[in-house]
Design a protein around this motif. Structure first.
Motif, PDB file in Angstrom:
ATOM      1  N   ASN A   6       0.594  -0.934  -0.204  1.00  0.00           N
ATOM      2  CA  ASN A   6       0.266   0.649   0.060  1.00  0.00           C
ATOM      3  C   ASN A   6       0.402   1.563   0.240  1.00  0.00           C
ATOM      4  O   ASN A   6       0.198   2.388   0.072  1.00  0.00           O
ATOM      5  CB  ASN A   6      -1.473  -0.384   0.774  1.00  0.00           C
ATOM      6  CG  ASN A   6      -0.727   0.556   2.292  1.00  0.00           C
ATOM      7  OD1 ASN A   6       1.105  -0.346   2.550  1.00  0.00           O
ATOM      8  ND2 ASN A   6      -1.113   0.210   3.162  1.00  0.00           N
ATOM      9  N   GLN A   7       2.077   1.112   0.098  1.00  0.00           N
ATOM     10  CA  GLN A   7       2.893   2.386   0.046  1.00  0.00           C
ATOM     11  C   GLN A   7       3.826   2.334  -1.768  1.00  0.00           C
ATOM     12  O   GLN A   7       3.807   3.305  -1.728  1.00  0.00           O
ATOM     13  CB  GLN A   7       4.991   2.020   0.574  1.00  0.00           C
ATOM     14  CG  GLN A   7       3.677   2.601   2.342  1.00  0.00           C
ATOM     15  CD  GLN A   7       2.978   3.375   2.424  1.00  0.00           C
ATOM     16  OE1 GLN A   7       3.459   4.843   2.630  1.00  0.00           O
ATOM     17  NE2 GLN A   7       1.661   3.225   3.283  1.00  0.00           N
ATOM     18  N   ILE A   8       3.623   1.831  -2.773  1.00  0.00           N
ATOM     19  CA  ILE A   8       3.723   1.041  -3.651  1.00  0.00           C
ATOM     20  C   ILE A   8       3.432   2.646  -4.630  1.00  0.00           C
ATOM     21  O   ILE A   8       2.022   2.144  -4.867  1.00  0.00           O
ATOM     22  CB  ILE A   8       3.913  -0.097  -4.587  1.00  0.00           C
ATOM     23  CG1 ILE A   8       4.941  -0.942  -3.628  1.00  0.00           C
ATOM     24  CG2 ILE A   8       4.264  -0.159  -5.556  1.00  0.00           C
ATOM     25  CD1 ILE A   8       4.201  -2.300  -3.763  1.00  0.00           C
ATOM     26  N   VAL A   9       4.288   2.662  -5.297  1.00  0.00           N
ATOM     27  CA  VAL A   9       3.687   4.307  -6.235  1.00  0.00           C
ATOM     28  C   VAL A   9       4.616   3.263  -7.928  1.00  0.00           C
ATOM     29  O   VAL A   9       5.385   3.441  -8.093  1.00  0.00           O
ATOM     30  CB  VAL A   9       3.997   5.042  -6.180  1.00  0.00           C
ATOM     31  CG1 VAL A   9       3.973   7.044  -7.160  1.00  0.00           C
ATOM     32  CG2 VAL A   9       3.781   5.386  -4.815  1.00  0.00           C
ATOM     33  N   LEU A  10       3.668   3.324  -8.567  1.00  0.00           N
ATOM     34  CA  LEU A  10       3.474   2.597  -9.141  1.00  0.00           C
ATOM     35  C   LEU A  10       3.472   2.973 -10.453  1.00  0.00           C
ATOM     36  O   LEU A  10       2.720   4.063 -11.601  1.00  0.00           O
ATOM     37  CB  LEU A  10       3.657   0.876  -9.760  1.00  0.00           C
ATOM     38  CG  LEU A  10       3.513   0.891 -11.185  1.00  0.00           C
ATOM     39  CD1 LEU A  10       5.088  -0.769 -10.837  1.00  0.00           C
ATOM     40  CD2 LEU A  10       2.488  -0.612 -11.186  1.00  0.00           C
ATOM     41  N   ALA A  11       4.723   3.479 -11.893  1.00  0.00           N
ATOM     42  CA  ALA A  11       4.791   3.332 -13.306  1.00  0.00           C
ATOM     43  C   ALA A  11       4.636   2.490 -14.077  1.00  0.00           C
ATOM     44  O   ALA A  11       5.474   1.790 -14.225  1.00  0.00           O
ATOM     45  CB  ALA A  11       5.361   4.837 -13.252  1.00  0.00           C
ATOM     46  N   VAL A  97       7.864   8.026  -7.611  1.00  0.00           N
ATOM     47  CA  VAL A  97       7.479   6.318  -8.392  1.00  0.00           C
ATOM     48  C   VAL A  97       8.705   5.543  -7.921  1.00  0.00           C
ATOM     49  O   VAL A  97       9.542   6.420  -7.365  1.00  0.00           O
ATOM     50  CB  VAL A  97       6.588   6.676  -9.721  1.00  0.00           C
ATOM     51  CG1 VAL A  97       7.295   4.944 -10.164  1.00  0.00           C
ATOM     52  CG2 VAL A  97       6.267   7.344 -10.139  1.00  0.00           C
ATOM     53  N   ASN A  98       7.967   4.398  -6.799  1.00  0.00           N
ATOM     54  CA  ASN A  98       9.138   3.405  -6.824  1.00  0.00           C
ATOM     55  C   ASN A  98       9.104   1.940  -7.152  1.00  0.00           C
ATOM     56  O   ASN A  98      10.518   1.763  -7.195  1.00  0.00           O
ATOM     57  CB  ASN A  98       9.504   3.542  -5.172  1.00  0.00           C
ATOM     58  CG  ASN A  98       7.788   3.226  -4.691  1.00  0.00           C
ATOM     59  OD1 ASN A  98       7.138   2.516  -5.074  1.00  0.00           O
ATOM     60  ND2 ASN A  98       7.387   3.827  -2.979  1.00  0.00           N
ATOM     61  N   PHE A  99       8.785   2.400  -8.426  1.00  0.00           N
ATOM     62  CA  PHE A  99       9.005   1.074  -9.386  1.00  0.00           C
ATOM     63  C   PHE A  99       8.051   1.539 -10.466  1.00  0.00           C
ATOM     64  O   PHE A  99       7.274   2.087 -10.950  1.00  0.00           O
ATOM     65  CB  PHE A  99       7.545  -0.051  -9.005  1.00  0.00           C
ATOM     66  CG  PHE A  99       8.120  -1.068  -7.862  1.00  0.00           C
ATOM     67  CD1 PHE A  99       9.380  -2.245  -7.610  1.00  0.00           C
ATOM     68  CD2 PHE A  99       7.905  -0.935  -6.353  1.00  0.00           C
ATOM     69  CE1 PHE A  99       9.754  -2.638  -6.777  1.00  0.00           C
ATOM     70  CE2 PHE A  99       8.006  -1.518  -5.211  1.00  0.00           C
ATOM     71  CZ  PHE A  99       9.885  -2.489  -5.148  1.00  0.00           C
ATOM     72  N   VAL A 100       9.026   0.667 -11.645  1.00  0.00           N
ATOM     73  CA  VAL A 100       8.613   1.309 -13.114  1.00  0.00           C
ATOM     74  C   VAL A 100       8.295  -0.192 -13.419  1.00  0.00           C
ATOM     75  O   VAL A 100       9.345  -0.921 -13.577  1.00  0.00           O
ATOM     76  CB  VAL A 100      10.048   1.829 -13.767  1.00  0.00           C
ATOM     77  CG1 VAL A 100       9.452   2.380 -15.249  1.00  0.00           C
ATOM     78  CG2 VAL A 100      10.137   3.292 -13.204  1.00  0.00           C
ATOM     79  N   TYR A 101       7.953  -0.010 -14.254  1.00  0.00           N
ATOM     80  CA  TYR A 101       7.351  -1.621 -14.644  1.00  0.00           C
ATOM     81  C   TYR A 101       7.092  -1.272 -16.164  1.00  0.00           C
ATOM     82  O   TYR A 101       6.311  -0.206 -16.647  1.00  0.00           O
ATOM     83  CB  TYR A 101       6.119  -1.956 -14.282  1.00  0.00           C
ATOM     84  CG  TYR A 101       5.591  -3.722 -15.104  1.00  0.00           C
ATOM     85  CD1 TYR A 101       6.610  -4.958 -15.071  1.00  0.00           C
ATOM     86  CD2 TYR A 101       4.605  -3.446 -16.171  1.00  0.00           C
ATOM     87  CE1 TYR A 101       5.953  -5.275 -15.959  1.00  0.00           C
ATOM     88  CE2 TYR A 101       4.176  -4.465 -16.474  1.00  0.00           C
ATOM     89  CZ  TYR A 101       4.875  -5.790 -16.681  1.00  0.00           C
ATOM     90  OH  TYR A 101       4.397  -7.062 -17.543  1.00  0.00           O
TER      91      TYR A 101
END
Length: 107
Positions: A6-11, A97-101
């Motif tokens: 619930n703390q992930i900010v994803l691109a 953003v802490n994850f990029v997919y």
């Protein structure tokens, strides 16, 4: 250090797909983005712009960013890589953003 979902900010980059659209990839991208949005704090979906669509759209914790890429093969390939990198850096720098997919592309 682990990050709680619930703390992930994803691109999520799908810059070769129009969303919403009629292509099967569009359905996949929409469902994947919705699923990611259900389990994360925020999702930024970067997809292809088509006529009569807004460039920016907000749906709860899903932000849709549409980029216009010309349909000229060499420019499309260059912009696909260059634009994604610039947008990813901006999202990391300014929107935490802490994850990029990135969805695989077929050019």
């Amino acid at each position: 250090m682990a990050i709680a979902p619930n703390q992930i900010v994803l691109a999520y980059f799908a810059s070769d797909i129009e969303y919403p659209g009629t292509h099967g990839g569009s359905t996949h991208v929409g469902e994947a983005a919705a699923s990611f949005a259900n389990i994360t704090k925020k999702v930024y979906l970067v997809c292809k712009h088509k006529a009569n669509q807004q460039f920016f759209e907000q749906k709860k914790n899903l932000s849709i960013i549409r980029i216009k890429i010309p349909d000229i093969p060499i420019i499309r390939t260059f912009m696909g890589f260059f634009c994604n990198a610039v947008i990813a850096l901006a999202l990391v720098a300014f929107f935490r953003v802490n994850f990029v997919y990135e969805r695989a592309k077929i050019y």
